[in-house]
Design a protein around this motif. Structure first.
Motif, PDB file in Angstrom:
ATOM      1  N   ALA A 131       3.514  13.552   8.668  1.00  0.00           N
ATOM      2  CA  ALA A 131       4.564  14.574   8.657  1.00  0.00           C
ATOM      3  C   ALA A 131       4.960  14.939   7.228  1.00  0.00           C
ATOM      4  CB  ALA A 131       5.791  14.081   9.437  1.00  0.00           C
ATOM      5  N   TYR A 132       4.640  14.071   6.294  1.00  0.00           N
ATOM      6  CA  TYR A 132       4.880  14.358   4.877  1.00  0.00           C
ATOM      7  C   TYR A 132       3.678  15.069   4.239  1.00  0.00           C
ATOM      8  CZ  TYR A 132       9.098  11.423   4.665  1.00  0.00           C
ATOM      9  OH  TYR A 132      10.362  10.906   4.847  1.00  0.00           O
ATOM     10  N   GLY A 133       2.691  15.393   5.048  1.00  0.00           N
ATOM     11  CA  GLY A 133       1.518  16.079   4.539  1.00  0.00           C
ATOM     12  C   GLY A 133       0.506  15.164   3.879  1.00  0.00           C
ATOM     13  N   LEU A 134       0.604  13.865   4.138  1.00  0.00           N
ATOM     14  CA  LEU A 134      -0.312  12.921   3.506  1.00  0.00           C
ATOM     15  C   LEU A 134      -1.590  12.738   4.315  1.00  0.00           C
ATOM     16  CD1 LEU A 134       2.162  10.115   2.350  1.00  0.00           C
ATOM     17  CD2 LEU A 134       1.307  12.069   1.052  1.00  0.00           C
ATOM     18  N   THR A 135      -2.696  12.686   3.613  1.00  0.00           N
ATOM     19  CA  THR A 135      -3.996  12.390   4.215  1.00  0.00           C
ATOM     20  C   THR A 135      -4.658  11.318   3.348  1.00  0.00           C
ATOM     21  OG1 THR A 135      -5.033  14.173   2.933  1.00  0.00           O
ATOM     22  CG2 THR A 135      -4.289  14.723   5.162  1.00  0.00           C
ATOM     23  N   GLU A 136      -5.763  10.800   3.806  1.00  0.00           N
ATOM     24  CA  GLU A 136      -6.462   9.769   3.027  1.00  0.00           C
ATOM     25  C   GLU A 136      -7.008  10.346   1.727  1.00  0.00           C
ATOM     26  OE1 GLU A 136      -6.181   6.808   3.484  1.00  0.00           O
ATOM     27  OE2 GLU A 136      -5.856   6.463   5.618  1.00  0.00           O
ATOM     28  N   PRO A 137      -7.019   9.573   0.637  1.00  0.00           N
ATOM     29  CA  PRO A 137      -6.639   8.154   0.539  1.00  0.00           C
ATOM     30  C   PRO A 137      -5.139   7.931   0.290  1.00  0.00           C
ATOM     31  CG  PRO A 137      -7.481   8.864  -1.562  1.00  0.00           C
ATOM     32  CD  PRO A 137      -7.610  10.055  -0.633  1.00  0.00           C
ATOM     33  N   ASP A 138      -4.383   9.023   0.149  1.00  0.00           N
ATOM     34  CA  ASP A 138      -2.948   8.886  -0.117  1.00  0.00           C
ATOM     35  C   ASP A 138      -2.224   8.177   1.025  1.00  0.00           C
ATOM     36  OD1 ASP A 138      -3.021  10.310  -2.607  1.00  0.00           O
ATOM     37  OD2 ASP A 138      -3.247  12.153  -1.453  1.00  0.00           O
ATOM     38  N   LEU A 139      -2.699   8.389   2.245  1.00  0.00           N
ATOM     39  CA  LEU A 139      -2.063   7.780   3.407  1.00  0.00           C
ATOM     40  C   LEU A 139      -2.077   6.257   3.296  1.00  0.00           C
ATOM     41  CD1 LEU A 139      -0.759   8.666   6.095  1.00  0.00           C
ATOM     42  CD2 LEU A 139      -2.999   8.415   7.155  1.00  0.00           C
ATOM     43  N   THR A 140      -3.218   5.696   2.948  1.00  0.00           N
ATOM     44  CA  THR A 140      -3.316   4.237   2.797  1.00  0.00           C
ATOM     45  C   THR A 140      -2.408   3.739   1.681  1.00  0.00           C
ATOM     46  OG1 THR A 140      -5.560   4.109   3.675  1.00  0.00           O
ATOM     47  CG2 THR A 140      -4.866   2.328   2.222  1.00  0.00           C
ATOM     48  N   ASP A 141      -2.391   4.470   0.564  1.00  0.00           N
ATOM     49  CA  ASP A 141      -1.521   4.068  -0.548  1.00  0.00           C
ATOM     50  C   ASP A 141      -0.055   4.077  -0.129  1.00  0.00           C
ATOM     51  OD1 ASP A 141      -3.777   3.875  -2.136  1.00  0.00           O
ATOM     52  OD2 ASP A 141      -3.527   5.863  -3.010  1.00  0.00           O
ATOM     53  N   ALA A 142       0.340   5.089   0.634  1.00  0.00           N
ATOM     54  CA  ALA A 142       1.732   5.198   1.078  1.00  0.00           C
ATOM     55  C   ALA A 142       2.091   4.081   2.061  1.00  0.00           C
ATOM     56  CB  ALA A 142       1.979   6.561   1.713  1.00  0.00           C
ATOM     57  N   VAL A 143       1.170   3.756   2.959  1.00  0.00           N
ATOM     58  CA  VAL A 143       1.404   2.653   3.905  1.00  0.00           C
ATOM     59  C   VAL A 143       1.631   1.360   3.128  1.00  0.00           C
ATOM     60  CG1 VAL A 143       0.327   1.183   5.651  1.00  0.00           C
ATOM     61  CG2 VAL A 143       0.162   3.667   5.852  1.00  0.00           C
ATOM     62  N   ARG A 144       0.806   1.120   2.134  1.00  0.00           N
ATOM     63  CA  ARG A 144       0.945  -0.106   1.337  1.00  0.00           C
ATOM     64  C   ARG A 144       2.273  -0.135   0.583  1.00  0.00           C
ATOM     65  NH1 ARG A 144      -5.349  -0.348  -0.867  1.00  0.00           N
ATOM     66  NH2 ARG A 144      -6.214  -1.255   1.061  1.00  0.00           N
ATOM     67  N   LEU A 145       2.702   1.007   0.087  1.00  0.00           N
ATOM     68  CA  LEU A 145       3.990   1.075  -0.612  1.00  0.00           C
ATOM     69  C   LEU A 145       5.141   0.756   0.338  1.00  0.00           C
ATOM     70  CD1 LEU A 145       5.791   1.784  -3.049  1.00  0.00           C
ATOM     71  CD2 LEU A 145       5.775   4.146  -2.214  1.00  0.00           C
ATOM     72  N   LEU A 146       5.139   1.382   1.516  1.00  0.00           N
ATOM     73  CA  LEU A 146       6.212   1.140   2.476  1.00  0.00           C
ATOM     74  C   LEU A 146       6.236  -0.319   2.910  1.00  0.00           C
ATOM     75  CD1 LEU A 146       6.205   4.246   4.845  1.00  0.00           C
ATOM     76  CD2 LEU A 146       7.544   3.854   2.787  1.00  0.00           C
ATOM     77  N   ARG A 147       5.076  -0.842   3.246  1.00  0.00           N
ATOM     78  CA  ARG A 147       5.012  -2.231   3.711  1.00  0.00           C
ATOM     79  C   ARG A 147       5.504  -3.182   2.623  1.00  0.00           C
ATOM     80  NH1 ARG A 147      -0.372  -5.596   5.634  1.00  0.00           N
ATOM     81  NH2 ARG A 147       0.752  -7.358   6.520  1.00  0.00           N
ATOM     82  N   SER A 148       5.080  -2.957   1.391  1.00  0.00           N
ATOM     83  CA  SER A 148       5.502  -3.821   0.285  1.00  0.00           C
ATOM     84  C   SER A 148       7.007  -3.735   0.066  1.00  0.00           C
ATOM     85  CB  SER A 148       4.779  -3.418  -1.003  1.00  0.00           C
ATOM     86  OG  SER A 148       3.387  -3.557  -0.874  1.00  0.00           O
ATOM     87  N   THR A 149       7.547  -2.527   0.109  1.00  0.00           N
ATOM     88  CA  THR A 149       8.983  -2.342  -0.107  1.00  0.00           C
ATOM     89  C   THR A 149       9.802  -2.976   1.011  1.00  0.00           C
ATOM     90  OG1 THR A 149       8.558  -0.264  -1.281  1.00  0.00           O
ATOM     91  CG2 THR A 149      10.809  -0.651  -0.510  1.00  0.00           C
ATOM     92  N   PHE A 150       9.447  -2.668   2.260  1.00  0.00           N
ATOM     93  CA  PHE A 150      10.202  -3.202   3.392  1.00  0.00           C
ATOM     94  C   PHE A 150      10.121  -4.725   3.439  1.00  0.00           C
ATOM     95  CE2 PHE A 150       9.297   0.950   5.923  1.00  0.00           C
ATOM     96  CZ  PHE A 150      10.191   1.633   5.126  1.00  0.00           C
ATOM     97  N   HIS A 151       8.905  -5.248   3.255  1.00  0.00           N
ATOM     98  CA  HIS A 151       8.747  -6.705   3.322  1.00  0.00           C
ATOM     99  C   HIS A 151       9.475  -7.385   2.163  1.00  0.00           C
ATOM    100  CE1 HIS A 151       7.220 -10.681   3.829  1.00  0.00           C
ATOM    101  NE2 HIS A 151       6.677 -10.660   2.617  1.00  0.00           N
ATOM    102  N   GLY A 152       9.303  -6.858   0.962  1.00  0.00           N
ATOM    103  CA  GLY A 152       9.952  -7.466  -0.189  1.00  0.00           C
ATOM    104  C   GLY A 152      11.463  -7.473  -0.071  1.00  0.00           C
ATOM    105  N   PHE A 153      12.019  -6.362   0.350  1.00  0.00           N
ATOM    106  CA  PHE A 153      13.479  -6.256   0.467  1.00  0.00           C
ATOM    107  C   PHE A 153      13.999  -7.222   1.529  1.00  0.00           C
ATOM    108  CE2 PHE A 153      17.630  -4.744   1.427  1.00  0.00           C
ATOM    109  CZ  PHE A 153      18.071  -4.000   0.343  1.00  0.00           C
ATOM    110  N   THR A 154      13.375  -7.212   2.710  1.00  0.00           N
ATOM    111  CA  THR A 154      13.883  -8.059   3.797  1.00  0.00           C
ATOM    112  C   THR A 154      13.664  -9.540   3.507  1.00  0.00           C
ATOM    113  OG1 THR A 154      11.810  -7.742   5.050  1.00  0.00           O
ATOM    114  CG2 THR A 154      13.654  -6.289   5.580  1.00  0.00           C
ATOM    115  N   ALA A 155      12.576  -9.882   2.827  1.00  0.00           N
ATOM    116  CA  ALA A 155      12.335 -11.287   2.478  1.00  0.00           C
ATOM    117  C   ALA A 155      13.403 -11.779   1.512  1.00  0.00           C
ATOM    118  CB  ALA A 155      10.945 -11.455   1.873  1.00  0.00           C
ATOM    119  N   LEU A 156      13.718 -10.976   0.497  1.00  0.00           N
ATOM    120  CA  LEU A 156      14.770 -11.346  -0.446  1.00  0.00           C
ATOM    121  C   LEU A 156      16.135 -11.411   0.239  1.00  0.00           C
ATOM    122  CD1 LEU A 156      13.632  -9.222  -3.514  1.00  0.00           C
ATOM    123  CD2 LEU A 156      13.809 -11.719  -3.441  1.00  0.00           C
TER     124      LEU A 156
END
Length: 197
Positions: A131-156
């Motif tokens: 919905a943000y207009g992302l396609t590969e390979p940007d899509l994978t990069d964005a997924v990794r960013l979100l996962r890292s941010t969400f996991h890091g924040f909630t773990a801390l």
């Protein structure tokens, strides 16, 4: 003889509950058997071994996790979907710590390939980001960013790692807003800037 009332589903659900109480890595066949008031051998009629038990808990947790996220993002897109996704992720991680830990377990690729929960997770996440207009390979990069941010924040957060007086909720909301801005202005891997809602 198998204890009456014990089923694989009950054993796995109990293991998931135990994981939330003591930590996924501390769940053992013996600890689970004690909870049921049976000998270890009784559980081997329902799970092959500890690895099988943990894999089953991981699959259960993955399904519950994506159920919560799908319910939150249903009918939403862009910023609203991102906020709903992020809040559902955070609430699951904090309310169900053992289950959340289980979702991060490395599972046999053949098991992953046959598990609907993992496919639903990929599709739901990808749909939100498309919905943000992302396609590969940007899509994978964005997924990794979100996962890292969400996991890091909630773990801390779960470890009490935020000691500053500013409200953690406020920082969370600002972080998600910053992610929305970044996703809407994503620098394309092929040059230019992505534009989304």
């Amino acid at each position: 003889m198998v204890r009456a009332g014990l089923t694989t589903d009950r054993v796995v659900a109990a293991a998931a509950d135990l994981a939330d109480s003591i930590g996924f890595g501390k769940v053992t066949i013996s600890a689970l058997a004690r909870g049921f008031g049976v000998k270890d051998a009784s559980l081997y009629s329902h799970v092959k071994n500890l690895q099988d038990l943990r894999t089953r808990v991981a699959l259960l947790a993955a399904g519950e996790f994506i159920d919560r996220i799908e319910a939150a993002v249903a009918g939403r897109a862009g910023r609203d979907a991102l906020i709903a996704f992020a809040d559902a992720y955070r609430s699951f991680a904090l309310e169900c710590p053992g289950r959340y830990e289980a979702t991060r377990m490395r599972v046999d690729p053949a098991v992953v390939a046959a598990a609907p929960a993992y496919h639903r997770t990929v599709e739901t996440t990808s749909s939100m980001l498309r919905a943000y207009g992302l396609t590969e390979p940007d899509l994978t990069d964005a997924v990794r960013l979100l996962r890292s941010t969400f996991h890091g924040f909630t773990a801390l957060e779960a470890d009490g790692g935020f000691g500053a007086p500013r409200a953690v909720q406020t920082s969370w909301e600002r972080a998600v807003e910053a992610l929305h801005f970044l996703l809407a202005n994503w620098p394309s891997a092929t040059g230019g800037t992505g534009r989304g809602e």
